[in-house]
Design a protein around this motif. Structure first.
Motif, PDB file in Angstrom:
ATOM      1  N   GLU A   1       0.829  -1.209   0.000  1.00  0.00           N
ATOM      2  CA  GLU A   1       0.000   0.000   0.000  1.00  0.00           C
ATOM      3  C   GLU A   1       0.861   1.256   0.000  1.00  0.00           C
ATOM      4  O   GLU A   1       0.714   2.127  -0.862  1.00  0.00           O
ATOM      5  CB  GLU A   1      -0.909  -0.018   1.232  1.00  0.00           C
ATOM      6  N   ILE A   2       1.795   1.325   0.963  1.00  0.00           N
ATOM      7  CA  ILE A   2       2.632   2.524   1.043  1.00  0.00           C
ATOM      8  C   ILE A   2       3.528   2.619  -0.192  1.00  0.00           C
ATOM      9  O   ILE A   2       3.742   3.702  -0.735  1.00  0.00           O
ATOM     10  CB  ILE A   2       3.453   2.529   2.344  1.00  0.00           C
TER      11      ILE A   2
ATOM     12  N   GLN B   1       3.040   9.014  -6.185  1.00  0.00           N
ATOM     13  CA  GLN B   1       3.321  10.323  -5.582  1.00  0.00           C
ATOM     14  C   GLN B   1       2.270  10.754  -4.568  1.00  0.00           C
ATOM     15  O   GLN B   1       2.192  11.925  -4.223  1.00  0.00           O
ATOM     16  CB  GLN B   1       3.444  11.401  -6.658  1.00  0.00           C
ATOM     17  N   GLU B   2       1.448   9.799  -4.086  1.00  0.00           N
ATOM     18  CA  GLU B   2       0.463  10.172  -3.081  1.00  0.00           C
ATOM     19  C   GLU B   2       1.149  10.576  -1.778  1.00  0.00           C
ATOM     20  O   GLU B   2       0.663  11.451  -1.059  1.00  0.00           O
ATOM     21  CB  GLU B   2      -0.503   9.010  -2.830  1.00  0.00           C
ATOM     22  N   VAL B   3       2.279   9.913  -1.480  1.00  0.00           N
ATOM     23  CA  VAL B   3       3.009  10.259  -0.258  1.00  0.00           C
ATOM     24  C   VAL B   3       3.506  11.698  -0.355  1.00  0.00           C
ATOM     25  O   VAL B   3       3.398  12.483   0.595  1.00  0.00           O
ATOM     26  CB  VAL B   3       4.169   9.265  -0.034  1.00  0.00           C
ATOM     27  N   ASP B   4       4.047  12.055  -1.546  1.00  0.00           N
ATOM     28  CA  ASP B   4       4.504  13.432  -1.748  1.00  0.00           C
ATOM     29  C   ASP B   4       3.343  14.414  -1.613  1.00  0.00           C
ATOM     30  O   ASP B   4       3.489  15.499  -1.048  1.00  0.00           O
ATOM     31  CB  ASP B   4       5.138  13.589  -3.131  1.00  0.00           C
ATOM     32  N   ALA B   5       2.190  13.997  -2.147  1.00  0.00           N
ATOM     33  CA  ALA B   5       1.010  14.873  -2.075  1.00  0.00           C
ATOM     34  C   ALA B   5       0.634  15.125  -0.620  1.00  0.00           C
ATOM     35  O   ALA B   5       0.346  16.261  -0.231  1.00  0.00           O
ATOM     36  CB  ALA B   5      -0.157  14.245  -2.821  1.00  0.00           C
TER      37      ALA B   5
ATOM     38  N   LEU C   1       0.398  17.288   5.588  1.00  0.00           N
ATOM     39  CA  LEU C   1      -0.075  16.164   6.389  1.00  0.00           C
ATOM     40  C   LEU C   1       1.066  15.169   6.516  1.00  0.00           C
ATOM     41  O   LEU C   1       1.451  14.560   5.535  1.00  0.00           O
ATOM     42  CB  LEU C   1      -1.259  15.489   5.693  1.00  0.00           C
ATOM     43  N   PRO C   2       1.655  15.035   7.719  1.00  0.00           N
ATOM     44  CA  PRO C   2       2.789  14.128   7.845  1.00  0.00           C
ATOM     45  C   PRO C   2       2.378  12.676   7.554  1.00  0.00           C
ATOM     46  O   PRO C   2       1.440  12.180   8.182  1.00  0.00           O
ATOM     47  CB  PRO C   2       3.232  14.286   9.300  1.00  0.00           C
TER      48      PRO C   2
ATOM     49  N   PHE D   1       8.177   2.573   2.403  1.00  0.00           N
ATOM     50  CA  PHE D   1       8.808   3.854   2.062  1.00  0.00           C
ATOM     51  C   PHE D   1      10.083   3.659   1.267  1.00  0.00           C
ATOM     52  O   PHE D   1      10.577   4.589   0.657  1.00  0.00           O
ATOM     53  CB  PHE D   1       9.104   4.662   3.332  1.00  0.00           C
ATOM     54  N   ARG D   2      10.645   2.451   1.291  1.00  0.00           N
ATOM     55  CA  ARG D   2      11.881   2.213   0.531  1.00  0.00           C
ATOM     56  C   ARG D   2      11.604   1.880  -0.929  1.00  0.00           C
ATOM     57  O   ARG D   2      12.531   1.713  -1.708  1.00  0.00           O
ATOM     58  CB  ARG D   2      12.683   1.079   1.166  1.00  0.00           C
ATOM     59  N   VAL D   3      10.334   1.742  -1.306  1.00  0.00           N
ATOM     60  CA  VAL D   3      10.011   1.459  -2.705  1.00  0.00           C
ATOM     61  C   VAL D   3      10.476   2.630  -3.560  1.00  0.00           C
ATOM     62  O   VAL D   3      10.211   3.777  -3.242  1.00  0.00           O
ATOM     63  CB  VAL D   3       8.494   1.258  -2.879  1.00  0.00           C
TER      64      VAL D   3
END
Lengths: 375, 256
Positions: free
Chosen positions: A233-234, A241-245, A251-252, A335-337
């Protein structure tokens, strides 16, 4: 279908030795063209005519072989007269010649030798360990931040994790624990029966399930089921780029994605472990009642003596630690992906392997610790 | 020969659930032409492209590629046809686990049975042909810029020397300089390899620059199929809006 390509020596009529190209000089015939060029017998002459007037088709693949033929003639210091090539085909040949790709190109970079690989692997592993510790630190700080401001806690995400990782895992955890209970009762029963110690099957099943097997089995199932899902999922969010968004919206990601997963699992895994305790002992009862005549009432009598409160709490207490390990590793690997599809698969595999490895290692560490403490 | 039709689309109808995407689309592309398919977002351009390249089946209607009906084609017949055209997908769709050279070598090795060294050499030829530096050969797709990815995808599409090339939004997400470079590369390849090109695009610059003709799709039909000049003077309101926007007008003025 066009004729197979042919490169042959022939008579052209004006006295000079001649090479004649016929058929389709196209990419699908590259393999035979290549070997025809390799096995070509050059006429023993300083001057050669190459006759392309009977050529049916020519594309970049064929033009490239022709280019190599001309280059080979150059190397032999043979003077070539190229005949019968239409203007379009000359332009194509010229285009291919301009690229300057000959018969050989530099090979792919050689993979590093064994020793270098070992060294790189070691450095990588140490680096990964350090990053995991750093991630643990960040998560801890985010946790403290959430404690200071409980309004930041994402209850909805936490409940979703409880549902997905906890409730949905109930059938599989119950079934597998039940079967483990059956197997232990059967294997132990065979031995105990020889000594007439049938009743001790209760100690065997109850203590081994409650103290060791239920927490460990549950953790392994959850690592395969939920840890991998966290990573995928992550990781996918990382690629899209959803994490970047999230970051750029202020939003942390740790608050939103990681903490609910960790605490959801820390709540869910002990509950699943209790379920596994019950299901495992139930499996033991079914087997020992059928094989040894040790039934429910015997278990009721015997379990309070066989399983001390300390043993029970030790078994249950391991579950939150395993949960933290599984969720932490799952999120960390997510997060390492990096930016490719196969990276999701790779990190998911690593996540499951690492989580199960760490769970078993920490289980061993618990055993050593408890035996040193004499519990 | 010159007027031979490579792609013929006739009365194609497609619906997804209750929403009708294509309501009788017909047009055809001659050998050696560069034809653009335009239309607003959601007008079904990309679906049409997928139908022509055998990735999706229309509900009714007929599509002929190289004179062969493709809507009922399956198995070996379909695979043989697939070798005759190349496709550049919107985001490149390079296999991310393989280097650029390996990506191009995939069809060469699978379909032509070339050995590793020969496939690699031919891959280098294609890399040079699309104007990529040769040191890109051993890079992974993740290490390439947008423009380079598009060129690498083009090199893979050209691996088997296809007669026909399909491009899905070739200039989307590229800066104007890279987009123009890519367009002139397509023109140059058409000149030297005699390719027929069908491209789906939003990019008015591209349409003016390289398309011989363009088909405008709206309301599930072809609202106009002509040269860009003629299309920009179309009385059809949707087409006029498309070409008549500020950007379109500016482009036409520059042309004139």
């Amino acid at each position: 279908m066009a004729q197979a390509p042919i490169l042959e020596s022939a008579e052209c009529g004006d006295g000079l030795p001649c090479l004649r190209l016929t058929g389709a000089w196209t990419t699908p015939h590259l393999a035979s063209l290549d070997s025809a060029l390799a096995h070509l017998r050059w006429p023993a002459s300083r001057q050669v005519v190459i006759d392309a007037s009977a050529l049916e088709r020519l594309d970049t693949g064929g033009a490239w072989v022709l280019h190599r033929l001309l280059t080979a003639a150059d190397h032999r210091q043979v003077e070539v007269q190229l005949q019968g090539l239409s203007l379009e085909r000359q332009a194509l040949l010229e285009l291919v010649r301009r690229q300057g790709i000959g018969a050989a190109v530099p090979g792919p970079p050689r993979p590093p030798g064994g020793l270098e690989q070992l060294g790189r692997l070691a450095i990588e592993q140490v680096g990964e360990g350090i990053s995991l510790l750093a991630f643990l630190g960040q998560v801890w700080l985010a946790f403290l931040g959430n404690l200071a401001r409980p309004s930041r806690i994402r209850w909805r995400s936490l409940l979703a994790v409880l549902d997905g990782a906890g409730l949905d895992a109930v059938p599989i955890v119950a079934l597998l624990s039940f079967l483990v209970g059956v197997v232990i009762a059967y294997q132990g029963g065979v031995q105990l029966r020889m000594y007439g110690a049938n009743i001790y099957v209760v100690d065997l099943v109850a203590l081994s399930m409650v103290r060791e097997l239920a927490p460990l089995m549950t953790a392994i199932i959850v690592a395969g089921r939920t840890g991998s899902a966290f990573t995928a999922e992550i990781g996918t969010m990382q690629i899209t780029q959803e994490v970047d968004a999230l970051r750029s919206l202020g939003l942390p990601p740790l608050d939103l994605l990681v903490l609910p997963k960790i605490f959801g699992l820390i709540l869910a895994l002990p509950l699943l472990t209790i379920l596994a305790d019950v299901a495992g002992i139930a499996g033991g009862i079914v087997m020992s009642a059928a094989m040894l005549g040790v039934g429910v009432s015997d278990y009721q009598d015997r379990i309070p003596q066989a399983v001390s409160l300390a043993s029970y709490l030790i078994g249950l207490g391991k579950a939150p630690v395993f949960a933290a390990i599984i969720a932490l590793v799952g999120c960390f690997q997510g997060f390492r992906v990096s930016n490719s599809a196969d990276s999701v698969g790779r990190q998911t595999t690593v996540s499951v392997v690492q989580a199960i490895f760490l769970v078993i290692v920490s289980n061993a560490a618990f055993s050593v610790l408890f035996s040193a403490l004499g519990i | 020969m010159a007027n031979e039709h490579i792609i013929e689309v006739e009365e194609v109808r497609t619906a997804f659930g209750t929403s009708r995407v294509h309501d009788g689309i017909s047009f055809s592309v001659r050998r050696g032409e560069i034809v653009g398919v335009l239309g607003g977002s959601g007008s079904g351009k990309s679906v049409l492209l997928r139908e022509i390249i055998l990735l999706h089946r229309p509900d009714t209607g007929s599509i002929r590629l190289f004179g062969r009906e493709v809507t009922r084609l399956e198995g070996t017949g379909a695979n043989q046809l697939r070798r005759r055209f190349g496709v550049v997908f919107q985001s490149g769709a390079l296999f991310s686990g393989l280097t650029v050279a390996e990506n191009i070598a995939v069809p060469l090795r699978e379909h032509l049975g070339l050995d590793r060294a020969l496939a690699r050499t031919v891959a280098f030829l294609k890399i040079a042909l699309v104007g990529l530096p040769l040191d890109a050969a051993d890079k992974y797709p993740g290490q390439l810029s947008g423009g380079m990815t598009r060129r690498a995808a083009l090199a893979r599409a050209l691996a088997l020397d296809p007669e026909c090339l399909f491009l899905d939004e070739p200039s989307a997400g590229l800066d104007p300089v890279s987009a123009e470079g890519f367009d002139s590369l397509i023109l140059q390849l058409r000149e030297s390899l005699g390719l027929t090109v069908l491209l789906v695009t939003h990019d008015l610059d591209s349409i003016w620059r390289i398309c011989d003709r363009a088909a405008f799709i709206g309301h599930g039909r072809v609202l106009g199929f002509d040269t860009p000049e003629a299309l920009s003077r179309s009385p059809e309101p949707l087409v006029r809006d498309y070409f008549g926007g500020v950007r379109g007008r500016a482009l036409r003025e520059i042309r004139e």
